[in-house]
Design a protein around this motif. Structure first.
Motif, PDB file in Angstrom:
ATOM      1  N   CYS A   1      -6.319   2.397  -6.673  1.00  0.00           N
ATOM      2  CA  CYS A   1      -5.548   1.235  -7.118  1.00  0.00           C
ATOM      3  C   CYS A   1      -5.802   1.000  -8.608  1.00  0.00           C
ATOM      4  O   CYS A   1      -6.954   0.881  -9.024  1.00  0.00           O
TER       5      CYS A   1
ATOM      6  N   CYS B   1      -3.686  -0.757  -3.744  1.00  0.00           N
ATOM      7  CA  CYS B   1      -4.532  -0.754  -2.552  1.00  0.00           C
ATOM      8  C   CYS B   1      -3.749  -1.364  -1.392  1.00  0.00           C
ATOM      9  O   CYS B   1      -3.764  -0.868  -0.292  1.00  0.00           O
TER      10      CYS B   1
ATOM     11  N   ASP C   1      -5.492  -1.530 -10.278  1.00  0.00           N
ATOM     12  CA  ASP C   1      -5.995  -2.867 -10.569  1.00  0.00           C
ATOM     13  C   ASP C   1      -7.465  -3.008 -10.147  1.00  0.00           C
ATOM     14  O   ASP C   1      -8.350  -3.166 -10.977  1.00  0.00           O
ATOM     15  N   CYS C   2      -7.746  -2.856  -8.847  1.00  0.00           N
ATOM     16  CA  CYS C   2      -9.099  -3.141  -8.353  1.00  0.00           C
ATOM     17  C   CYS C   2      -9.948  -1.890  -8.160  1.00  0.00           C
ATOM     18  O   CYS C   2     -11.111  -1.986  -7.809  1.00  0.00           O
TER      19      CYS C   2
ATOM     20  N   CYS D   1      -3.026  -6.526  -4.772  1.00  0.00           N
ATOM     21  CA  CYS D   1      -2.972  -6.122  -6.178  1.00  0.00           C
ATOM     22  C   CYS D   1      -1.541  -5.889  -6.630  1.00  0.00           C
ATOM     23  O   CYS D   1      -1.175  -6.266  -7.733  1.00  0.00           O
TER      24      CYS D   1
HETATM   25 ZN   LIG Z   1      -6.141  -3.095  -5.617  1.00  0.00          ZN
END
Ligand SMILES: [Zn+2]
Length: 203
Positions: free
Chosen positions: A163, A182, A165-166, A187
């Motif tokens: 992912c 994810c 983002d995370c 996200c």
């Molecule tokens: Zn994520």
């Protein structure tokens, strides 16, 4: 804030990737560690179905008696987790993982195998169980190490994803390998919200 570890989403579609995903936003200022204690590790393993209730109870009791050994066992579990992340995230980016990390996976697999044995099930299949004393505080990560080694030996038909983002890892089972986040409800939504705001600001 760390979430209740038993309700932490399991989006990896693989136990070892879900284990790697017990840190959110790894390496970022807002990083969240979800495994902050040995008890949290036991609770995660229970929720992931990798530990029986009896085993968890015995390990909790054993860990309460020896803080130093418990801290060392948690450190080893977290080292394996970070190794899984290093290997998994480089594979997700179509690169070759560092040799040292692969060697650590191999060592963890061997350590786990020393305690694994196959027992027949009623349905004629064989299932791995663990020869472990209640004082084997490393028991929680053994199945994770074996599962990750098999993932490397037999790469899934679907690619690994990460992912943006995370930094959670997952197996992308979408037909056209288009999964980016994810989970689209988390996200992906945040990112879409950000894009929306940026677009509106730039008007
Ligand atoms: Zn994520």
């Amino acid at each position: 804030m760390a979430k209740d570890i038993t309700t932490l989403e399991r989006v990896g579609a693989h136990p070892a990737l879900d284990f790697a995903n017990t840190v959110s936003w790894r390496g970022q200022a807002r990083a969240v560690e979800h495994l902050r204690s040995y008890d949290a590790l036991l609770a995660w393993s229970r929720a992931a179905g990798l530990l029986s209730q009896g085993e968890a109870r015995r390990l909790r009791r054993a860990s309460a008696h020896d803080k130093r050994r418990t801290a060392a066992a948690l450190r080893r579990a977290l080292t394996l987790r970070e190794t899984i992340f290093v290997v998994g995230s480089t594979l997700a980016r179509d690169s070759l993982p560092p040799r040292a990390a692969v060697a650590r996976v191999h060592a963890a697999r061997l350590a786990a195998l020393a305690h694994a044995r196959l027992v027949p099930t009623a349905r004629g299949a064989w299932t791995p169980t663990w020869n472990s004393a209640p004082s084997d505080l490393d028991r929680p990560w053994w199945p994770v190490a074996l599962a990750f080694a098999s993932l490397l030996e037999q790469p899934p038909r679907y690619p690994l994803g990460i992912c943006p983002d995370c930094s959670w890892l997952f197996i992308d089972r979408t037909r056209n390998r288009s999964r980016r986040w994810c989970s689209s409800g988390d996200c992906g939504n945040r990112a879409r919200g950000r894009r929306f705001r940026v677009r509106h600001r730039s008007r």
